[in-house]
Structure formats: C-alpha cells, structure tokens
Design a protein around this motif. Structure first.
Motif, PDB file in Angstrom:
ATOM      1  N   LEU A 143       4.124 -23.759 -42.379  1.00 38.70           N
ATOM      2  CA  LEU A 143       4.130 -23.174 -41.046  1.00 38.70           C
ATOM      3  C   LEU A 143       5.115 -22.011 -41.014  1.00 38.70           C
ATOM      4  O   LEU A 143       6.254 -22.133 -41.477  1.00 38.70           O
ATOM      5  CB  LEU A 143       4.528 -24.209 -39.996  1.00 38.70           C
ATOM      6  CG  LEU A 143       3.606 -25.420 -39.830  1.00 38.70           C
ATOM      7  CD1 LEU A 143       4.083 -26.277 -38.666  1.00 38.70           C
ATOM      8  CD2 LEU A 143       2.153 -24.991 -39.633  1.00 38.70           C
ATOM      9  N   VAL A 144       4.675 -20.887 -40.453  1.00 42.39           N
ATOM     10  CA  VAL A 144       5.487 -19.676 -40.382  1.00 42.39           C
ATOM     11  C   VAL A 144       5.620 -19.271 -38.919  1.00 42.39           C
ATOM     12  O   VAL A 144       4.626 -18.913 -38.267  1.00 42.39           O
ATOM     13  CB  VAL A 144       4.849 -18.530 -41.178  1.00 42.39           C
ATOM     14  CG1 VAL A 144       5.747 -17.293 -41.141  1.00 42.39           C
ATOM     15  CG2 VAL A 144       4.576 -18.953 -42.624  1.00 42.39           C
ATOM     16  N   GLY A 145       6.825 -19.335 -38.391  1.00 42.02           N
ATOM     17  CA  GLY A 145       7.054 -18.873 -37.032  1.00 42.02           C
ATOM     18  C   GLY A 145       7.104 -17.356 -36.994  1.00 42.02           C
ATOM     19  O   GLY A 145       7.565 -16.712 -37.935  1.00 42.02           O
ATOM     20  N   TYR A 146       6.633 -16.765 -35.884  1.00 42.98           N
ATOM     21  CA  TYR A 146       6.752 -15.314 -35.736  1.00 42.98           C
ATOM     22  C   TYR A 146       6.810 -14.957 -34.248  1.00 42.98           C
ATOM     23  O   TYR A 146       6.731 -15.822 -33.381  1.00 42.98           O
ATOM     24  CB  TYR A 146       5.628 -14.570 -36.458  1.00 42.98           C
ATOM     25  CG  TYR A 146       4.208 -14.835 -35.989  1.00 42.98           C
ATOM     26  CD1 TYR A 146       3.557 -13.948 -35.142  1.00 42.98           C
ATOM     27  CD2 TYR A 146       3.502 -15.958 -36.423  1.00 42.98           C
ATOM     28  CE1 TYR A 146       2.239 -14.168 -34.746  1.00 42.98           C
ATOM     29  CE2 TYR A 146       2.192 -16.183 -36.029  1.00 42.98           C
ATOM     30  CZ  TYR A 146       1.572 -15.284 -35.186  1.00 42.98           C
ATOM     31  OH  TYR A 146       0.267 -15.506 -34.793  1.00 42.98           O
ATOM     32  N   GLY A 147       7.002 -13.660 -33.981  1.00 47.19           N
ATOM     33  CA  GLY A 147       7.272 -13.221 -32.616  1.00 47.19           C
ATOM     34  C   GLY A 147       8.756 -13.150 -32.334  1.00 47.19           C
ATOM     35  O   GLY A 147       9.175 -13.031 -31.185  1.00 47.19           O
ATOM     36  N   ALA A 148       9.589 -13.203 -33.410  1.00 48.63           N
ATOM     37  CA  ALA A 148      11.044 -13.183 -33.247  1.00 48.63           C
ATOM     38  C   ALA A 148      11.530 -11.738 -33.155  1.00 48.63           C
ATOM     39  O   ALA A 148      12.173 -11.211 -34.050  1.00 48.63           O
ATOM     40  CB  ALA A 148      11.718 -13.898 -34.421  1.00 48.63           C
ATOM     41  N   ASP A 149      11.199 -11.088 -32.030  1.00 54.84           N
ATOM     42  CA  ASP A 149      11.634  -9.724 -31.786  1.00 54.84           C
ATOM     43  C   ASP A 149      12.337  -9.684 -30.434  1.00 54.84           C
ATOM     44  O   ASP A 149      12.742 -10.725 -29.909  1.00 54.84           O
ATOM     45  CB  ASP A 149      10.450  -8.755 -31.849  1.00 54.84           C
ATOM     46  CG  ASP A 149       9.294  -9.192 -30.956  1.00 54.84           C
ATOM     47  OD1 ASP A 149       9.534  -9.502 -29.777  1.00 54.84           O
ATOM     48  OD2 ASP A 149       8.143  -9.242 -31.450  1.00 54.84           O
ATOM     49  N   ALA A 150      12.500  -8.496 -29.869  1.00 55.23           N
ATOM     50  CA  ALA A 150      13.281  -8.370 -28.634  1.00 55.23           C
ATOM     51  C   ALA A 150      12.714  -9.179 -27.477  1.00 55.23           C
ATOM     52  O   ALA A 150      13.430  -9.495 -26.524  1.00 55.23           O
ATOM     53  CB  ALA A 150      13.384  -6.894 -28.245  1.00 55.23           C
ATOM     54  N   ARG A 151      11.443  -9.561 -27.548  1.00 58.77           N
ATOM     55  CA  ARG A 151      10.846 -10.342 -26.463  1.00 58.77           C
ATOM     56  C   ARG A 151      11.474 -11.729 -26.319  1.00 58.77           C
ATOM     57  O   ARG A 151      11.359 -12.343 -25.247  1.00 58.77           O
ATOM     58  CB  ARG A 151       9.341 -10.482 -26.694  1.00 58.77           C
ATOM     59  CG  ARG A 151       8.560  -9.176 -26.600  1.00 58.77           C
ATOM     60  CD  ARG A 151       7.118  -9.386 -27.017  1.00 58.77           C
ATOM     61  NE  ARG A 151       7.011  -9.821 -28.406  1.00 58.77           N
ATOM     62  CZ  ARG A 151       5.886 -10.260 -28.955  1.00 58.77           C
ATOM     63  NH1 ARG A 151       4.778 -10.340 -28.249  1.00 58.77           N
ATOM     64  NH2 ARG A 151       5.866 -10.622 -30.235  1.00 58.77           N
ATOM     65  N   VAL A 152      12.135 -12.224 -27.367  1.00 61.04           N
ATOM     66  CA  VAL A 152      12.727 -13.553 -27.248  1.00 61.04           C
ATOM     67  C   VAL A 152      13.847 -13.594 -26.220  1.00 61.04           C
ATOM     68  O   VAL A 152      14.232 -14.664 -25.754  1.00 61.04           O
ATOM     69  CB  VAL A 152      13.247 -14.066 -28.609  1.00 61.04           C
ATOM     70  CG1 VAL A 152      12.123 -14.178 -29.611  1.00 61.04           C
ATOM     71  CG2 VAL A 152      14.377 -13.201 -29.139  1.00 61.04           C
ATOM     72  N   LEU A 153      14.390 -12.410 -25.860  1.00 65.85           N
ATOM     73  CA  LEU A 153      15.407 -12.374 -24.812  1.00 65.85           C
ATOM     74  C   LEU A 153      14.840 -12.889 -23.492  1.00 65.85           C
ATOM     75  O   LEU A 153      15.579 -13.398 -22.647  1.00 65.85           O
ATOM     76  CB  LEU A 153      15.946 -10.952 -24.641  1.00 65.85           C
ATOM     77  CG  LEU A 153      16.668 -10.374 -25.854  1.00 65.85           C
ATOM     78  CD1 LEU A 153      16.965  -8.898 -25.650  1.00 65.85           C
ATOM     79  CD2 LEU A 153      17.955 -11.139 -26.118  1.00 65.85           C
ATOM     80  N   LEU A 154      13.531 -12.751 -23.319  1.00 62.13           N
ATOM     81  CA  LEU A 154      12.820 -13.283 -22.150  1.00 62.13           C
ATOM     82  C   LEU A 154      11.772 -14.298 -22.608  1.00 62.13           C
ATOM     83  O   LEU A 154      10.727 -14.455 -21.999  1.00 62.13           O
ATOM     84  CB  LEU A 154      12.145 -12.151 -21.367  1.00 62.13           C
ATOM     85  CG  LEU A 154      13.072 -11.113 -20.739  1.00 62.13           C
ATOM     86  CD1 LEU A 154      12.261  -9.980 -20.123  1.00 62.13           C
ATOM     87  CD2 LEU A 154      13.972 -11.747 -19.687  1.00 62.13           C
TER      88      LEU A 154
END
Length: 327
Positions: free
Chosen positions: A123-134
């Motif tokens: 399993l590979v998590g992703y979407g760990a960019d500036a959007r994680v602040l929200l």
C-alpha cells in the motif's frame, strides 16, 4: 511483525490545533521539519543514552535529491521507500545497493506512507502535499496498491485526511494518519473508507501492536509525544509519552515497535532516535540524524535483514542504527 506490548497505560492527550506553513505543494512533514530545525538550537537531549546504544549510525543507502517519507521491508530483505517531492517509490535490494525507481503515484508528487496489505501488495499513501494543511476538510489523502513483482501501481481508495502514517491489521483493515490534521482514517479491505474513525491532533507515524489491539501513533506538532489508540474503543486515547522542555520541539515522526512492544521513534528536529522503555521514560539509540522521517526493522535473513533498525530521512539518506538492533 506482531509483537508483545506493555500492560495497559492510562492518561489522555491535551487537545489543540495543528499549525504549519507551506512554501509550495511539497511534503508538509519535510517542509516544517526544515523550518523548525532552523528555529530550535541543537542542545543536549533530556533523555539518556539507551544501555548498549549510542553507536555511530551507518550510511547504507541514498536517494539523491529525495525527501524520503515512507519505508517498508519485504520478507526477502528488500527496502522500499517513497519520495515526497517526485512521488516515486524506490527499491533497494540490499544495504549499499542503488535505489531503483519502481513506480510513481498519481499526480507525480506527495508519495507518503507504505504498508503491506493482506494480499501481499504494498500500500502506497499519496496526496501528501500542501492540501494536508486542510486535510480534514479537503481529504486529499489516497492509497494505491503496488504489485512489487510487476511494478503495477493501481489506485485503491481516496477521501482520507492524509496517509502520513499507515499500517494494516491481520484482517486487512488499514489505518491512516495526518500530522497536520486531526482525523485518523480507517480503510476496509473492500475499499470502504471511514475518514474520521478516530480523532487525534497531529497524529503522524502509525503502527499496530500485538493482536492488533492498539494503534500506536507519534504526535508531531500538537502536544508532542506518543499515544496508543484502542482499536475497540478509539475514543479512549492513552498517552505513553508527553514531551516537555526543549524536547517539546523535537517533532516525533514515523515510529515502529521492537519485539518487546517498545515504540522506537525518530525525533526529527532533535536529530535523535528514541526508544520508549515505559510510559514517560525514553532513551536515545542514536544521534546526529536531523530530518529523520521514519524508522523500520528489517525482515528476512538477507539484505535489510531482521533485527536491524533502519532510518530514512528528508535528506534522502538511509542509515542503519546499530544501537537499535533487536535480536
């Protein structure tokens, strides 16, 4: 690896709101680690050196230009790691071997945590960019499945606050965290997503203990320390370690557990690797490693083998921690 645990500990976490600043859509963890590292002086740790530990870390691998976020080792001792900046997944077949890119997450950036699924895929998590602040609002976190034999990466689920920490229980249920949010998500084997299974501000690294009774998480920016969450009652949070003094700024990151169920956690800003020996008691396994993002024990009899402790970091380097050997 399923492991022994302490008896029940008690205590709660103080609640608050995670804050952070982003320069661009890069890895949130790597970014803030750099900001805090500049602001906090590297003074002597409040924790003692663990017995028979304190040896110099050994460089065993490097991914040039990468900010490494997730790591996992397969049964053959091959190490997989993710790069927040390029979104690529790399494989190293043994200490000293070159890092080989094997996949890239959708969008080409923000690759996060890794964990082995019950079907043998990674399993590979992703979407760990500036959007994680929200992240609790936008829920940009997603997970893909990597067939390590073929290199095929297939999107699996989305709608998570993030997947900064990730682990999977024996039944195939995954748990995912966001160190800039409050929601811990749960993902069932059939793809159903429960994005707010538990609530804990700034939960980062995640690892399940023996019999999958508890999910252990590091708390990075809000009330820094280590907690464990009863799977059967996620509202009954238990604090194992609350940091104070200068260690409040140490930024605990991606943790693991040793064979005795003791959390082993990198102190990102402090540049140390800690072991929590009992509730409220921790010691130093190694130092001199700022921007450490996660630690993992090896597997198998060759390569990154069982019993050996390895550290990855936002500096793109992979080190063995001799003082953390668990054999």
């Amino acid at each position: 690896m399923r492991i022994s645990e302490w008896g029940r500990v008690t205590g709660g976490s103080r609640w608050g709101r995670a804050t952070g600043r982003g320069l661009r859509a890069v890895a949130a963890g790597a970014l803030l680690a750099g900001v805090v590292s500049v602001a906090v002086p590297q003074t002597a740790s409040a924790a003692p050196v663990c017995p028979a530990a304190g040896q110099q870390p050994v460089l065993v691998g490097r991914v040039p230009g990468a900010a490494l976020e997730g790591v996992a080792v397969d049964g053959g001792g091959r190490l997989y790691t993710t790069d927040l900046l390029s979104g690529r997944v790399f494989r190293l077949d043994a200490p000293g071997a070159p890092a080989v890119p094997v996949a890239t997450v959708p969008g080409g950036r923000g690759a996060g945590a890794l964990a082995w699924a019950s079907d043998g895929s990674l399993l590979v998590g992703y979407g760990a960019d500036a959007r994680v602040l929200l992240g609790d609002i936008l829920r940009p976190g997603a997970i893909a499945k990597l067939n390590t034999a073929t290199g095929t990466l297939t999107p699996f689920v989305s709608g998570l606050s993030a997947a900064d920490g990730l682990d999977v229980d024996a039944a195939g249920t995954a748990y995912a965290t966001n160190d800039f949010g409050t929601q811990i998500g749960r993902v069932f084997p059939d793809g159903r997503v429960e994005p707010n299974w538990a609530t804990l501000p700034s939960a980062n690294g995640a690892v399940l203990g023996v019999d999958d009774r508890y999910l252990y998480v590091s708390r990075t920016f809000v009330n820094p320390g280590v907690s464990r969450i009863p799977i059967a009652n996620p509202g009954a949070l238990e604090s194992i370690l609350d940091l104070s003094g200068l260690d409040t700024f140490a930024a605990p990151d991606g943790l693991t557990l040793d064979s005795r169920g003791r959390p082993v956690v990198p102190a990102n800003v402090r540049g140390e690797i800690w072991r929590v020996d009992a509730p409220g008691q921790y010691c130093v396994l190694a130092s001199g490693l700022p921007t450490s993002s996660m630690v993992v024990y090896g597997q198998g009899s060759g390569g990154f083998s069982a019993g050996r402790l390895f550290r990855i970091g936002f500096d793109g380097a992979i080190y063995e921690i001799p003082g953390g050997f668990d054999g």
